[in-house]
Design a protein around this motif. Structure first.
Motif, PDB file in Angstrom:
ATOM      1  N   VAL A 171       0.849  -1.194   0.000  1.00 20.92           N
ATOM      2  CA  VAL A 171       0.000   0.000   0.000  1.00 20.92           C
ATOM      3  C   VAL A 171       0.886   1.246   0.000  1.00 20.92           C
ATOM      4  CG1 VAL A 171      -1.931  -1.121   1.180  1.00 20.92           C
ATOM      5  CG2 VAL A 171      -0.130  -0.044   2.522  1.00 20.92           C
ATOM      6  N   PRO A 172       0.351   2.383  -0.498  1.00 15.72           N
ATOM      7  CA  PRO A 172       1.138   3.619  -0.495  1.00 15.72           C
ATOM      8  C   PRO A 172       1.343   4.148   0.922  1.00 15.72           C
ATOM      9  CG  PRO A 172      -0.724   3.748  -2.029  1.00 15.72           C
ATOM     10  CD  PRO A 172      -0.946   2.555  -1.174  1.00 15.72           C
ATOM     11  N   ALA A 173       2.525   4.670   1.177  1.00 18.23           N
ATOM     12  CA  ALA A 173       2.843   5.268   2.469  1.00 18.23           C
ATOM     13  C   ALA A 173       3.708   6.502   2.226  1.00 18.23           C
ATOM     14  CB  ALA A 173       3.565   4.268   3.372  1.00 18.23           C
ATOM     15  N   GLY A 223       3.308  14.827  -3.971  1.00 24.11           N
ATOM     16  CA  GLY A 223       4.056  14.560  -5.179  1.00 24.11           C
ATOM     17  C   GLY A 223       4.577  13.133  -5.230  1.00 24.11           C
ATOM     18  N   PRO A 224       5.048  12.681  -6.390  1.00 20.59           N
ATOM     19  CA  PRO A 224       5.562  11.302  -6.516  1.00 20.59           C
ATOM     20  C   PRO A 224       6.707  11.001  -5.558  1.00 20.59           C
ATOM     21  CG  PRO A 224       5.256  12.313  -8.677  1.00 20.59           C
ATOM     22  CD  PRO A 224       5.076  13.402  -7.668  1.00 20.59           C
ATOM     23  N   ASP A 225       7.545  11.990  -5.273  1.00 19.24           N
ATOM     24  CA  ASP A 225       8.690  11.755  -4.393  1.00 19.24           C
ATOM     25  C   ASP A 225       8.271  11.545  -2.943  1.00 19.24           C
ATOM     26  OD1 ASP A 225       7.808  14.399  -4.297  1.00 19.24           O
ATOM     27  OD2 ASP A 225       9.732  15.120  -3.563  1.00 19.24           O
ATOM     28  N   ALA A 226       7.027  11.906  -2.586  1.00 21.24           N
ATOM     29  CA  ALA A 226       6.562  11.781  -1.208  1.00 21.24           C
ATOM     30  C   ALA A 226       5.908  10.428  -0.929  1.00 21.24           C
ATOM     31  CB  ALA A 226       5.570  12.895  -0.893  1.00 21.24           C
ATOM     32  N   VAL A 227       5.861   9.542  -1.936  1.00 26.64           N
ATOM     33  CA  VAL A 227       5.134   8.275  -1.805  1.00 26.64           C
ATOM     34  C   VAL A 227       6.088   7.103  -1.972  1.00 26.64           C
ATOM     35  CG1 VAL A 227       3.254   6.860  -2.698  1.00 26.64           C
ATOM     36  CG2 VAL A 227       3.048   9.355  -2.713  1.00 26.64           C
ATOM     37  N   THR A 228       5.948   6.122  -1.094  1.00 32.58           N
ATOM     38  CA  THR A 228       6.667   4.854  -1.213  1.00 32.58           C
ATOM     39  C   THR A 228       5.681   3.726  -0.952  1.00 32.58           C
ATOM     40  OG1 THR A 228       8.607   3.605  -0.487  1.00 32.58           O
ATOM     41  CG2 THR A 228       7.351   4.737   1.226  1.00 32.58           C
ATOM     42  N   MET A 229       6.057   2.488  -1.245  1.00 32.47           N
ATOM     43  CA  MET A 229       5.184   1.333  -1.019  1.00 32.47           C
ATOM     44  C   MET A 229       5.694   0.536   0.175  1.00 32.47           C
ATOM     45  SD  MET A 229       2.829   1.656  -3.283  1.00 32.47           S
ATOM     46  CE  MET A 229       2.003   0.070  -3.220  1.00 32.47           C
TER      47      MET A 229
END
Length: 351
Positions: free
Chosen positions: A231-233, A245-251
């Motif tokens: 899940v996104p975190a 933004g994309p850089d603020a999201v990890t799995m």
């Protein structure tokens, strides 16, 4: 029996000696003899397997539920041998009648633990001390019985194919089911009637069903469903109102059973956070809202447009708004508040 023989041997050696002769002998030969006998005793005890009893290595495990068929309850219908019981002895004991069974087919009787112990002392006096007793026992005349293991199989066989529809790695654990469930007829079956399958503690409804499809009786239980998935975190701490933004999201890999809502699916946007999210914490769908075209506090051009006039003055947005929304703005020259329609990120219009 070997232990009793050794004790008798010890006593026979020590008994003839008394008085001065015994005192003299105890200082020499008798002491040595005692040491020899003690060594033999220890060797015999060491030869006994761990957990075995010197009075017999078998027990009778009484069941907490059983189905009987005759007018008398037989020992073989309510108990099973445990350990090294001679087969011929069990064949003899299994046919031992105990007490009267229920008077009608399908009728049950309940026996408390103390009553069961008294009954075994009466009907099995020579072996009642070898019995392992349940807290209570239920006996039904005729029909069939699903024990807890059989009920667990019913639940697993029903739910396992449906777990494949859940996103992620799903499994079952921590079954909380009845200890047993009687059926009135051997042809009847126990079926799981639960439709909903989701992560977390799942309530179950078990039903006895006739071949015709009629439900005879029901019981309840539960099982825990684990669903592990990515899940996104937040890759780093983000604050309320920040653009996601994309850089603020990890799995990250999480168990959905312990999540408080639906995670963000990673689609749509642009999004901003409605609450602060710590590093590594799940980003839920409820944590996001569409990034407005104009945000509260933005500086915009306030355009007054009429049939013969077009005037532009600086203004401050007093609320968020998407394109086409009417929001309050403050004219920074007159300090007056007016409502204007959002055109784009830098322009609002009063017509």
């Amino acid at each position: 029996m070997r232990l009793r023989g050794i004790v008798r041997m010890w006593m026979s050696v020590a008994k003839p000696y008394s008085g001065a002769a015994a005192e003299s002998l105890s200082r020499c030969g008798l002491r040595g003899l005692h040491m020899v006998l003690l060594a033999v005793l220890l060797a015999v005890l060491a030869a006994v397997p761990a957990g075995a009893s010197l009075t017999g290595t078998w027990r009778l495990q009484l069941r907490d539920a059983a189905v009987v068929h005759g007018d008398m309850v037989l020992l073989g219908e309510i108990a099973s041998p445990v350990g090294e019981m001679p087969p011929e002895l069990w064949q003899q004991l299994a046919r031992r009648p105990l007490w009267e069974s229920p008077d009608k087919t399908g009728r049950t009787m309940s026996i408390t633990g103390p009553r069961l112990k008294r009954a075994m002392r009466r009907y099995l006096p020579e072996h009642h001390r070898k019995c392992l007793y349940p807290a209570s026992m239920a006996v039904q005349k005729g029909g069939g019985l699903y024990d807890e293991a059989a009920l667990r199989k019913v639940v697993a066989d029903s739910l396992t194919p449906r777990l494949a529809a859940l996103e992620g790695e799903a499994s079952l654990r921590d079954y909380r089911l009845p200890a047993f469930m009687f059926v009135e007829d051997p042809l009847n079956t126990v079926m799981l009637m639960t439709d909903d399958v989701r992560a977390g503690r799942l309530s179950l409804r078990l039903a006895e069903v006739r071949p015709t499809g009629d439900v005879v009786r029901q019981a309840t239980g539960s099982v825990f469903v684990d669903v592990w998935t990515g899940v996104p975190a937040a890759a780093f701490p983000v604050n309320r109102g920040d653009l996601l933004g994309p850089d603020a999201v990890t799995m990250v890999r999480k168990n959905r059973a312990f999540m408080r809502g639906d995670p963000w699916d990673g689609k749509g946007g642009p999004w901003r956070l409605t609450r602060a999210v710590g590093q590594g914490q799940v980003i839920y769908a409820a944590d996001l809202e569409i990034m407005p075209t104009v945000a509260r506090g933005d500086r915009v051009d306030l355009v007054f447009r009429g049939s013969r006039i077009l005037l532009t003055v600086p203004a401050e947005a007093l609320a968020d708004g998407a394109a086409g929304d009417s929001i309050p703005v403050r004219n920074l020259q007159s300090r007056r508040q007016v409502y204007a329609t959002v055109k784009d990120p830098t322009t609002v219009i009063v017509q």
